[in-house]
Design an enzyme around this catalytic site. Structure first.
Site, PDB file in Angstrom:
ATOM      1  N   PRO A  36      -0.071  -1.899   0.505  1.00 18.53           N
ATOM      2  CA  PRO A  36      -0.669  -2.284   1.763  1.00 18.53           C
ATOM      3  C   PRO A  36      -2.132  -1.897   1.876  1.00 18.53           C
ATOM      4  O   PRO A  36      -2.494  -0.738   1.733  1.00 18.53           O
ATOM      5  CB  PRO A  36       0.144  -1.480   2.776  1.00 18.53           C
ATOM      6  N   GLU A  37      -2.965  -2.865   2.145  1.00 17.35           N
ATOM      7  CA  GLU A  37      -4.304  -2.581   2.621  1.00 17.35           C
ATOM      8  C   GLU A  37      -4.291  -2.974   4.099  1.00 17.35           C
ATOM      9  O   GLU A  37      -3.227  -3.242   4.647  1.00 17.35           O
ATOM     10  CB  GLU A  37      -5.349  -3.353   1.807  1.00 17.35           C
TER      11      GLU A  37
END
Length: 283
Positions: A2-3
């Site tokens: 996840p960014e």
DNA sequence: CGTAGACCCTGCGCGC
DNA sequence: TGCGCGCAGGGTCTAC
């Protein structure tokens, strides 16, 4: 996994399931994360409260909790590299692999937090203490904030680069400068802007900072619109995969042809992380 | 003060 | 088919 875009996609899919729901109890199934889960704190500050809002700061998911007779609290969740947060329906009771935290909601639904690599985080604190908490105190600006004093623009990046040295790619990933730009989107934004990832921040002129800021915002916004990037296992809060990986121009494409000029995409390691770029069109 | 490197973990895909 | 190796989206700490 996840960014910022992936966390925002999770936030948006969780929001309608959570807002207004009551937390009956919080079950710590496996406390061993990098910062061990504190079952007592969850019991004191989360159980018996109602979800008022689901927000995001940087890559942290913030679940605001309220009750009539005490100050508001916030359940903070971070996905690390391999975390997943999903809502499970009532009756779907099988424990999941690497399930660290289960938030039991009134009516039987549950919020499930899984994280095989255990780089994620989960803790609860008074909402009023968020800004001064050590996890948040030094965070830079939100790249997608509305125009204004704290918006991400060329001037912000240029000012942040004053007195610094070193290559621009790790600089873009420095969360005290701007939050949410991780390893995938840093490579993508640099490619979009035509800036070489090894270029020193001291040798970037105002116009290029402006272009870079614009491309960072654009890449992140597009990734959110496409439901996030799924490389191996990213899913939103309802378990659906994202589609942005088909749009990645250079990330994970070593040896493939640059979509812009046809030159072979190269991979280098910077600050311990892989960087993908094109020598043909990034200067 | 700023930067580079090690480190925290498990799982997956690849080459042999 | 099975096994070892390299690598993975993040962040923090230490050493220079």
């Amino acid at each position: 996994m996840p960014e910022l875009p992936e966390v925002e996609v999770v936030r948006r899919t969780l929001e309608p399931h959570l807002v207004g729901a009551s937390v009956e109890r919080v079950e710590v199934r496996a406390p061993a994360l990098r910062e061990p889960l504190d079952a007592d704190a969850f019991e004191r500050h989360a159980a018996g409260r109602r979800v008022a809002a689901v927000r995001r700061r940087a890559k942290y998911l913030l679940v605001d909790l309220e009750t009539a007779d005490a100050p508001a609290t916030t359940l903070v969740l971070h996905l690390g590299m391999s975390g997943r947060i999903t809502v499970r329906a009532a009756g779907d009771g099988e424990p999941l692999p690497h399930e660290h935290l289960v938030v039991h909601l009134a009516g039987g639904r549950r919020l499930s937090f899984r994280d095989p690599r255990r780089f994620g985080q989960a803790f609860v604190l008074p909402t009023a203490d968020l800004d001064t908490d050590s996890h948040f105190a030094h965070l830079g600006i939100e790249p997608l904030a509305d125009e204004g004093e704290s918006a991400l623009d060329g001037a912000h990046l240029r000012r942040a680069a004053v007195g610094r040295r070193g290559p621009v790619k790790p600089f873009l990933m420095d969360s005290t400068v701007v939050v949410g730009v991780g390893n995938i989107y840093a490579s993508e934004a640099l490619w979009e802007a035509g800036v070489h990832p090894k270029r020193t921040v001291r040798r970037i002129a105002a116009a290029r900072w402006e272009r870079l800021a614009e491309k960072v915002r654009e890449v992140l916004a597009r990734a959110i619109a496409e439901g996030g990037t799924t490389l191996n296992d990213f899913t939103d809060g309802e378990g659906n995969a994202g589609y942005f990986q088909v749009s990645l121009a250079v990330y994970g494409r070593e040896g493939e042809a640059c979509p812009r000029c046809g030159e072979a995409v190269r991979r280098v390691v910077q600050a311990g992380r892989s960087t993908f770029y094109c020598v043909g069109c990034q200067r």
